[in-house]
Design an enzyme around this catalytic site. Sequence first.
Site, PDB file in Angstrom:
ATOM      1  N   GLY A 109       0.826  -1.192   0.000  1.00 17.48           N
ATOM      2  CA  GLY A 109       0.000   0.000   0.000  1.00 17.48           C
ATOM      3  C   GLY A 109       0.862   1.243   0.000  1.00 17.48           C
ATOM      4  N   CYS A 110       0.315   2.346  -0.473  1.00 15.09           N
ATOM      5  CA  CYS A 110       1.103   3.574  -0.584  1.00 15.09           C
ATOM      6  C   CYS A 110       1.534   4.092   0.783  1.00 15.09           C
ATOM      7  CB  CYS A 110       0.330   4.637  -1.356  1.00 15.09           C
ATOM      8  SG  CYS A 110      -1.336   4.984  -0.732  1.00 15.09           S
ATOM      9  N   TYR A 111       0.597   4.173   1.721  1.00 18.30           N
ATOM     10  CA  TYR A 111       0.964   4.625   3.063  1.00 18.30           C
ATOM     11  C   TYR A 111       1.967   3.671   3.699  1.00 18.30           C
ATOM     12  CZ  TYR A 111      -3.104   7.816   3.118  1.00 18.30           C
ATOM     13  OH  TYR A 111      -4.009   8.810   2.864  1.00 18.30           O
ATOM     14  N   ALA A 112       1.716   2.377   3.532  1.00 21.20           N
ATOM     15  CA  ALA A 112       2.591   1.376   4.143  1.00 21.20           C
ATOM     16  C   ALA A 112       4.010   1.467   3.598  1.00 21.20           C
ATOM     17  CB  ALA A 112       2.026  -0.021   3.908  1.00 21.20           C
ATOM     18  N   THR A 113       4.146   1.799   2.326  1.00 15.17           N
ATOM     19  CA  THR A 113       5.482   1.910   1.733  1.00 15.17           C
ATOM     20  C   THR A 113       6.326   2.934   2.481  1.00 15.17           C
ATOM     21  OG1 THR A 113       4.661   1.249  -0.452  1.00 15.17           O
ATOM     22  CG2 THR A 113       6.752   2.439  -0.383  1.00 15.17           C
TER      23      THR A 113
END
Length: 307
Positions: A109-113
């Site tokens: 996920g973008c936030y997780a990255t």
Amino acid sequence: IDGEAGTTGLQIRQRLAERADIALMSISPERRKDESARRERLNAADVVILCLPDEAARQAVGLIANPAVRVIDASSAHRTAPGWVYGFPEMAPGQRQAIAAAKRLSNPGCYATGFVALVRPLVSAGILPADWPVSVNAVSGYSGGGRAMIEEFEDDASPRFTSARFRAYALELGHKHVPEMGLRAGLTRPPLFTPSVGRFYNGMIVEVPLPLHALPGAPGLADVRSVLAAAYKGHGFVELGDHQTPTLDPEALNNTNRMQLYVSGSDELGQARLVAILDNLGKGAAGAAVQNLNIMLGLPEGAGLAW
């Protein structure tokens, strides 16, 4: 690309369309919901990229009977699932090799990255205890919410239209990225995640505040920078930015596959602000999928990607 007409699917297709080393298979628009047509394409491809809602992604995987087909899932359906490789090549030693050999790969996920990039090296180095109550604040461009949110911010004829410049959401703290963030960062308790969206199309900032004075050994800013610099040395797409910069722009890396990490704060106060900047449609979604595809196929990792 199953789901090639969606926001992420279109971005992936754009990055692959002009490449001579990739042959794109497609399906006529009127047959995209025809299960037999989808099944045929899913089982005929060397690699399938899923850009679907979570349940539809699970169903698509169930349609694949050909053991030679490899899958990159851009949804959140398999990000913590056993047997699926996590598609963040820079995350840890050996991750690229795991991706290269993967049959089933889940795109982060973008936030997780951004979160995992900042936190995992500190947990691995012992600077940040695995059970620490970590909080993370973030703001993303509205494209991160897909078609519904794009319509909400762009279509003034829509009943969902908003003129808001900034909006916090997931106020009940149930964002779907949280399990992935905790697991992949090496934490034993979920982080406190406070996401928001701004009136800009793409780009994002992910920020982790840390009270260094309260951590074991009271590490300094230089210790944190040293760990992150060592973790991403030579990785190309992930790098440390200039810690002396006075401001940070969530759109600074738009239309690239890069991610920059910043460590700011005050040694006098014993406090740090860890920040990741990336394009939520680039390194946070479509760019990451293409990077993983390149690794899986043994092609140059940066092929089709903007620096």
